[in-house]
Design a protein around this motif. Structure first.
Motif, short mmCIF file in Angstrom:
data_model
loop_
_atom_site.label_atom_id
_atom_site.label_comp_id
_atom_site.label_asym_id
_atom_site.label_seq_id
_atom_site.Cartn_x
_atom_site.Cartn_y
_atom_site.Cartn_z
N LEU A 133 -20.88 79.61 37.68
CA LEU A 133 -20.45 79.18 36.28
C LEU A 133 -19.98 80.16 35.42
N LEU A 134 -20.28 81.60 35.40
CA LEU A 134 -19.81 82.47 34.83
C LEU A 134 -18.39 82.74 35.08
N VAL A 135 -18.11 82.90 36.30
CA VAL A 135 -16.58 83.15 36.85
C VAL A 135 -15.87 81.94 36.54
N GLY A 136 -16.34 80.66 36.89
CA GLY A 136 -15.39 79.55 36.80
C GLY A 136 -15.32 79.42 35.18
N GLU A 137 -16.11 79.25 34.62
CA GLU A 137 -16.12 78.68 33.16
C GLU A 137 -15.56 79.68 32.12
N HIS A 138 -15.95 80.87 32.50
CA HIS A 138 -15.68 81.98 31.53
C HIS A 138 -14.57 82.90 31.80
N MET A 139 -14.66 83.36 33.00
CA MET A 139 -13.82 84.42 33.61
C MET A 139 -12.38 83.75 33.89
N LEU A 140 -12.46 82.57 34.14
CA LEU A 140 -11.26 81.87 34.69
C LEU A 140 -10.60 81.07 33.69
N TRP A 141 -11.45 79.91 33.55
CA TRP A 141 -10.72 78.85 32.76
C TRP A 141 -10.68 79.28 31.42
N GLN A 142 -11.89 79.79 30.80
CA GLN A 142 -11.52 80.36 29.35
C GLN A 142 -10.22 81.34 29.11
N ARG A 143 -10.08 82.30 30.25
CA ARG A 143 -8.82 82.93 29.92
C ARG A 143 -7.48 82.14 30.25
N ARG A 144 -7.58 81.21 30.92
CA ARG A 144 -6.42 80.48 31.07
C ARG A 144 -6.08 79.80 29.96
N PHE A 145 -7.08 78.91 29.23
CA PHE A 145 -6.82 78.27 28.16
C PHE A 145 -6.51 79.24 26.87
N ALA A 146 -7.39 80.37 26.66
CA ALA A 146 -7.23 81.18 25.59
C ALA A 146 -5.99 82.06 25.75
N ARG A 147 -5.58 82.55 26.80
CA ARG A 147 -4.69 83.58 26.53
C ARG A 147 -3.65 83.25 27.84
#
Length: 171
Positions: free
Chosen positions: A55-69
């Protein structure tokens, strides 16, 4: 504060639910012994610890970076991003809280657009922005459900994480 557009209102509610459900799940996991927490329970990512790391990798380290930056880091979905249990819990809570601020920044037209990113296998991808954001929150619900099943298997009480309970408590 400006009024949220319908997309922002919808996804802000999902982001708040995500924080609520994450916090409730992590509270339920606290009494689980270290042995059971790391035990292979035949979950997709084996253990409670492995699933939380995913969940940390998928939600925050991947998807959050894709959406935010607009970044597409090349990370393994089963990597152990945080081996220490308490720090993993804090990272999950902190990462969940970021989504609401991100959603507030996006103009309404962004939700009708596309998300361009590169998959973890190096493939260029373009998907509907809003539907893909919905995937992020749905993905978290899926894996929290796996962990609640594991808690039940271990004889531990499982928290009620249904969205409707969140809505009843947070009208």
């Amino acid at each position: 504060m400006a009024e949220l557009n319908p997309w922002q209102a919808h996804f802000t509610q999902l982001a708040r639910y995500n924080v609520w459900a994450t916090e409730r799940l992590l509270q339920a996991i606290e009494p689980v012994s270290e042995l059971d927490y790391r035990r292979d329970l035949r979950l997709f990512f084996k253990s409670i610890h492995g699933t939380l790391n995913h969940l940390l990798v998928g939600e925050h380290m991947l998807w959050q970076r894709r959406f935010a930056r607009g970044e597409s880091p090349m990370l393994a979905l089963d990597m152990e991003a945080e081996p220490e249990r308490d720090r993993l819990a804090q990272a999950l809570k902190g990462g969940a809280k970021v989504w609401e601020a991100l959603i507030a920044e996006w103009p309404a037209e962004r939700f009708d657009g596309k998300l361009q990113y590169t998959t973890t296998r190096g493939q260029a991808m373009s998907l509907p922005f809003a539907a893909t954001l919905a995937h992020v929150f749905n993905h978290g619900t899926h894996h929290r459900g796996q962990i609640t099943a594991a808690l039940t298997f271990l004889g531990q009480p499982a928290p009620v994480l249904d969205l409707v309970y969140f809505l009843q408590q947070n009208p």
